[in-house]
Write a protein that holds these residues in place. Structure first.
Motif, PDB file in Angstrom:
ATOM      1  N   GLY A 148       0.804  -1.224   0.000  1.00  0.00           N
ATOM      2  CA  GLY A 148       0.000   0.000   0.000  1.00  0.00           C
ATOM      3  C   GLY A 148       0.833   1.269   0.000  1.00  0.00           C
ATOM      4  N   CYS A 149       0.170   2.388  -0.271  1.00  0.00           N
ATOM      5  CA  CYS A 149       0.882   3.668  -0.340  1.00  0.00           C
ATOM      6  C   CYS A 149      -0.039   4.813   0.069  1.00  0.00           C
ATOM      7  CB  CYS A 149       1.390   3.874  -1.769  1.00  0.00           C
ATOM      8  SG  CYS A 149       2.341   5.381  -1.925  1.00  0.00           S
ATOM      9  N   ASN A 150       0.518   5.774   0.825  1.00  0.00           N
ATOM     10  CA  ASN A 150      -0.276   6.938   1.253  1.00  0.00           C
ATOM     11  C   ASN A 150       0.058   8.192   0.451  1.00  0.00           C
ATOM     12  OD1 ASN A 150      -1.124   5.219   3.211  1.00  0.00           O
ATOM     13  ND2 ASN A 150      -0.034   6.181   4.909  1.00  0.00           N
ATOM     14  N   ASN A 151       0.915   8.066  -0.566  1.00  0.00           N
ATOM     15  CA  ASN A 151       1.462   9.278  -1.188  1.00  0.00           C
ATOM     16  C   ASN A 151       0.604   9.930  -2.274  1.00  0.00           C
ATOM     17  OD1 ASN A 151       3.614   9.057   0.474  1.00  0.00           O
ATOM     18  ND2 ASN A 151       5.036   8.323  -1.065  1.00  0.00           N
ATOM     19  N   PHE A 152      -0.099   9.163  -3.060  1.00  0.00           N
ATOM     20  CA  PHE A 152      -0.925   9.697  -4.146  1.00  0.00           C
ATOM     21  C   PHE A 152      -0.156  10.618  -5.099  1.00  0.00           C
ATOM     22  CE2 PHE A 152      -3.974   8.250  -1.066  1.00  0.00           C
ATOM     23  CZ  PHE A 152      -4.956   7.658  -1.848  1.00  0.00           C
ATOM     24  N   CYS A 153       0.934  10.118  -5.651  1.00  0.00           N
ATOM     25  CA  CYS A 153       1.610  10.853  -6.729  1.00  0.00           C
ATOM     26  C   CYS A 153       0.571  11.027  -7.850  1.00  0.00           C
ATOM     27  CB  CYS A 153       2.818  10.075  -7.236  1.00  0.00           C
ATOM     28  SG  CYS A 153       4.065   9.855  -5.943  1.00  0.00           S
ATOM     29  N   SER A 154       0.649  12.146  -8.568  1.00  0.00           N
ATOM     30  CA  SER A 154      -0.489  12.503  -9.424  1.00  0.00           C
ATOM     31  C   SER A 154      -0.696  11.555 -10.606  1.00  0.00           C
ATOM     32  CB  SER A 154      -0.335  13.939  -9.922  1.00  0.00           C
ATOM     33  OG  SER A 154       0.840  14.061 -10.692  1.00  0.00           O
ATOM     34  N   TYR A 155       0.315  10.770 -10.974  1.00  0.00           N
ATOM     35  CA  TYR A 155       0.179   9.879 -12.131  1.00  0.00           C
ATOM     36  C   TYR A 155      -0.164   8.452 -11.731  1.00  0.00           C
ATOM     37  CZ  TYR A 155       4.789   8.819 -10.358  1.00  0.00           C
ATOM     38  OH  TYR A 155       5.807   8.498  -9.507  1.00  0.00           O
ATOM     39  N   CYS A 156      -0.157   8.131 -10.431  1.00  0.00           N
ATOM     40  CA  CYS A 156      -0.063   6.729 -10.014  1.00  0.00           C
ATOM     41  C   CYS A 156      -1.387   6.131  -9.555  1.00  0.00           C
ATOM     42  CB  CYS A 156       0.988   6.622  -8.900  1.00  0.00           C
ATOM     43  SG  CYS A 156       1.286   4.918  -8.421  1.00  0.00           S
ATOM     44  N   ILE A 157      -1.678   4.957 -10.065  1.00  0.00           N
ATOM     45  CA  ILE A 157      -2.924   4.244  -9.752  1.00  0.00           C
ATOM     46  C   ILE A 157      -2.759   3.338  -8.522  1.00  0.00           C
ATOM     47  CG2 ILE A 157      -2.382   2.296 -11.323  1.00  0.00           C
ATOM     48  CD1 ILE A 157      -5.866   3.713 -11.198  1.00  0.00           C
ATOM     49  N   VAL A 158      -1.484   3.127  -8.115  1.00  0.00           N
ATOM     50  CA  VAL A 158      -1.205   2.122  -7.072  1.00  0.00           C
ATOM     51  C   VAL A 158      -1.985   2.339  -5.766  1.00  0.00           C
ATOM     52  CG1 VAL A 158       0.640   1.163  -5.604  1.00  0.00           C
ATOM     53  CG2 VAL A 158       0.987   1.392  -8.059  1.00  0.00           C
ATOM     54  N   PRO A 159      -2.049   3.569  -5.209  1.00  0.00           N
ATOM     55  CA  PRO A 159      -2.786   3.712  -3.943  1.00  0.00           C
ATOM     56  C   PRO A 159      -4.272   3.327  -4.076  1.00  0.00           C
ATOM     57  CG  PRO A 159      -1.457   5.645  -4.383  1.00  0.00           C
ATOM     58  CD  PRO A 159      -1.424   4.825  -5.627  1.00  0.00           C
ATOM     59  N   TYR A 160      -4.804   3.410  -5.299  1.00  0.00           N
ATOM     60  CA  TYR A 160      -6.215   3.065  -5.495  1.00  0.00           C
ATOM     61  C   TYR A 160      -6.418   1.555  -5.561  1.00  0.00           C
ATOM     62  CZ  TYR A 160      -6.298   7.982  -6.753  1.00  0.00           C
ATOM     63  OH  TYR A 160      -6.139   9.341  -6.730  1.00  0.00           O
ATOM     64  N   GLY A 192       7.980  -4.196  -1.444  1.00  0.00           N
ATOM     65  CA  GLY A 192       6.748  -3.557  -0.993  1.00  0.00           C
ATOM     66  C   GLY A 192       6.428  -2.448  -1.967  1.00  0.00           C
ATOM     67  N   THR A 193       5.334  -1.772  -1.745  1.00  0.00           N
ATOM     68  CA  THR A 193       5.000  -0.647  -2.614  1.00  0.00           C
ATOM     69  C   THR A 193       5.881   0.548  -2.255  1.00  0.00           C
ATOM     70  OG1 THR A 193       2.731  -1.429  -2.485  1.00  0.00           O
ATOM     71  CG2 THR A 193       3.060   0.729  -3.453  1.00  0.00           C
ATOM     72  N   GLU A 194       6.107   0.720  -0.972  1.00  0.00           N
ATOM     73  CA  GLU A 194       6.845   1.874  -0.463  1.00  0.00           C
ATOM     74  C   GLU A 194       7.636   1.417   0.764  1.00  0.00           C
ATOM     75  OE1 GLU A 194       8.235   4.591  -1.076  1.00  0.00           O
ATOM     76  OE2 GLU A 194       7.285   5.758   0.503  1.00  0.00           O
ATOM     77  N   ILE A 195       8.711   0.610   0.539  1.00  0.00           N
ATOM     78  CA  ILE A 195       9.351  -0.019   1.700  1.00  0.00           C
ATOM     79  C   ILE A 195      10.025   0.996   2.625  1.00  0.00           C
ATOM     80  CG2 ILE A 195       9.656  -2.291   0.594  1.00  0.00           C
ATOM     81  CD1 ILE A 195      12.631  -1.646   0.357  1.00  0.00           C
ATOM     82  N   LEU A 226      13.738   2.549  -3.177  1.00  0.00           N
ATOM     83  CA  LEU A 226      13.632   3.589  -2.149  1.00  0.00           C
ATOM     84  C   LEU A 226      13.341   4.915  -2.829  1.00  0.00           C
ATOM     85  CD1 LEU A 226      16.826   2.891   0.016  1.00  0.00           C
ATOM     86  CD2 LEU A 226      14.458   2.617   0.792  1.00  0.00           C
ATOM     87  N   GLN A 227      12.872   5.881  -2.063  1.00  0.00           N
ATOM     88  CA  GLN A 227      12.769   7.247  -2.571  1.00  0.00           C
ATOM     89  C   GLN A 227      13.901   8.058  -1.942  1.00  0.00           C
ATOM     90  OE1 GLN A 227       9.129   9.154  -3.419  1.00  0.00           O
ATOM     91  NE2 GLN A 227       7.910   7.434  -2.695  1.00  0.00           N
ATOM     92  N   PRO A 228      14.381   9.105  -2.653  1.00  0.00           N
ATOM     93  CA  PRO A 228      15.570   9.812  -2.152  1.00  0.00           C
ATOM     94  C   PRO A 228      15.423  10.358  -0.738  1.00  0.00           C
ATOM     95  CG  PRO A 228      14.624  10.894  -4.095  1.00  0.00           C
ATOM     96  CD  PRO A 228      13.945   9.588  -3.954  1.00  0.00           C
ATOM     97  N   ARG A 264       3.695  15.599  -7.801  1.00  0.00           N
ATOM     98  CA  ARG A 264       3.509  15.511  -6.337  1.00  0.00           C
ATOM     99  C   ARG A 264       4.520  14.570  -5.695  1.00  0.00           C
ATOM    100  NH1 ARG A 264      -2.739  14.181  -6.074  1.00  0.00           N
ATOM    101  NH2 ARG A 264      -3.611  16.023  -7.063  1.00  0.00           N
ATOM    102  N   ARG A 265       5.749  14.578  -6.239  1.00  0.00           N
ATOM    103  CA  ARG A 265       6.805  13.816  -5.589  1.00  0.00           C
ATOM    104  C   ARG A 265       7.309  14.635  -4.401  1.00  0.00           C
ATOM    105  NH1 ARG A 265       6.924   8.676  -6.607  1.00  0.00           N
ATOM    106  NH2 ARG A 265       9.183   8.428  -6.660  1.00  0.00           N
ATOM    107  N   LEU A 266       7.864  13.970  -3.412  1.00  0.00           N
ATOM    108  CA  LEU A 266       8.178  14.655  -2.155  1.00  0.00           C
ATOM    109  C   LEU A 266       9.650  15.053  -2.053  1.00  0.00           C
ATOM    110  CD1 LEU A 266       6.066  12.321   0.175  1.00  0.00           C
ATOM    111  CD2 LEU A 266       5.411  14.558  -0.742  1.00  0.00           C
TER     112      LEU A 266
END
Ligand code: SF4
Length: 400
Positions: A148-160, A192-195, A226-228, A264-266
């Motif tokens: 799962g993911c809580n980020n909701f990047c504007s292009y990404c369907i994964v959190p849905y 994971g989706t967002e380890i 990972l994300q930076p 909407r990347r962080l």
């Protein structure tokens, strides 16, 4: 009359990310323990399970294609579509000939039971006592630590399609890794989706890795992605332990700050460059790989050039290039200034050419150096330890 019972043969295919691979691996084991026989997709099968991905329209198309192919090869088999694509297109998938079941992410791990109860294959005369049989020749196993993911990047369907973040209990992760070690696996990849957001009972990813290193004897431990902003000095200091593979898949998506903002990347490109420097200060030879989206809505020629030049500067070992793909329900789907397919293709091709150049430069940097070889089990089993090899030429296809 003593009729011979039939063992049920199950074949799997997986599309998409390493998390899907981890889930298929766990599912395969469940099927084996339930008495089904696992076969590969080239053989005859009674059940075919496709673990789908829906991150782009190409992934959707591949899923439909694989299901049609499976039906053509084995017209009597029960086909099952599982996973992310099912979450928003179950009815479409059920219309494909041979597809009898479409199960989403929550139910897919119960498939051995679901199939037995469905009556589709568990008729009289079937034998579910094939027994737990494992003739695994692989050395690498994928372990799911988070979903799962809580980020909701504007292009990404994964959190849905995967829902909100949840982490696997630390104890369970350690038990699974010890189980893999006892079955001869040499390497585990934490997926994971967002380890980077792993959090179980207050334990974060750093602490999880530390516990795994202390409580398991796995020879190599690798992180999927990972994300930076998740690359911190305390995390990277763990790589002093040589059991951690010097490979970091650090999602970039764009090397232009204005595009990153619309995505909407962080993080910013500065954050990204700092993360890369930090990694290289501890693991100088590390392979840093990334994902790039070409043709995000509104991406101007200048923004694309910024992205291209930034990628060039980072010295990636591998770049996965994706043309932006509209996903219904995401913010970017309705953004103005969508990029034409021709421009997206041109930009993807340029990025792909850069990816090849960068990979060749990365591999060339090892010529003449001695490395621990982590290839096939066959080679590993010839020695007592991982053998050392010296690269004297640039291999045509070397996998990280
Ligand atoms: S971090 Fe962004 S790209 Fe990654 S899964 Fe979450 S929403 Fe998608």
């Amino acid at each position: 009359m003593n009729r011979e019972k039939k063992i049920i043969r199950v074949a799997f295919d997986t599309l998409g990310c390493k998390l899907n691979q981890a889930e298929t691996e766990a599912l395969t084991e469940k099927f084996m323990k339930s008495g089904y026989r696992i076969v590969n997709t080239e053989e005859e099968f009674d059940i075919y399970i496709l673990n789908t991905c829906t991150v782009t329209h190409i992934a959707d198309r591949k899923a439909r294609h694989l299901l049609r192919m499976a039906h053509r090869r084995n017209p009597n088999a029960v086909l099952v579509a599982a996973g992310c694509y099912v979450e928003h297109a179950a009815n479409d998938l059920l219309k494909i000939e041979g597809v009898k079941l479409a199960v989403g992410n929550k139910e897919k791990m119960n498939l051995p039971q679901l199939l037995k109860e469905s009556g589709l294959v568990a008729a009289d005369g079937y034998d579910f006592s094939a027994g737990y049989h494992c003739d695994n020749q692989r050395t690498r196993s994928f372990i799911r630590i988070q979903d799962g993911c809580n980020n909701f990047c504007s292009y990404c369907i994964v959190p849905y399609v995967r829902g909100r973040e949840k982490s696997v209990p630390t104890e369970q992760v350690v038990t699974e890794i010890n189980d893999k070690v006892s079955h001869g696996f040499k390497e585990v990849v934490l997926t994971g989706t967002e380890i980077g957001s792993y959090n179980y009972d207050g334990l974060n990813l750093n602490e999880l890795i530390d516990i795994i290193l202390k409580e398991t004897s796995i020879e190599r431990l690798r992180l999927s992605s990972l994300q930076p902003q998740e690359v911190t000095p305390s995390l990277i200091s763990l790589w002093k332990d040589k059991r951690l593979c010097p490979h970091f898949h650090l999602s970039l998506q764009s090397g232009s700050d204005s595009v990153l903002k619309r995505m909407r990347r962080l993080y910013t490109t500065d954050d990204y460059a700092n993360a890369v420097s930090l990694i290289r200060s501890v693991a100088g030879d590390a392979a840093i790989t990334t994902d790039i989206i070409a043709g995000f809505p509104g991406e101007s020629d200048d923004e694309f050039s910024e992205s291209y030049n930034f990628c060039k500067k980072m010295g990636f070992a591998r770049i996965h290039v994706f043309s932006y793909s509209k996903r219904r329900g995401t913010a970017a789907n309705i953004m103005p200034n969508q990029i034409s397919p021709q421009v997206k293709k041109k930009r993807s091709d340029l990025m792909l050419a850069l990816a090849e150049e960068a990979a060749a430069a990365f591999y060339s940097s090892f010529i003449g150096k001695s490395l621990k070889y982590s290839g096939s089990r066959k080679i590993m089993e010839t020695g007592t330890d991982i053998p050392e090899i010296t690269l004297r030429y640039l291999p045509k296809a070397i996998k990280i």
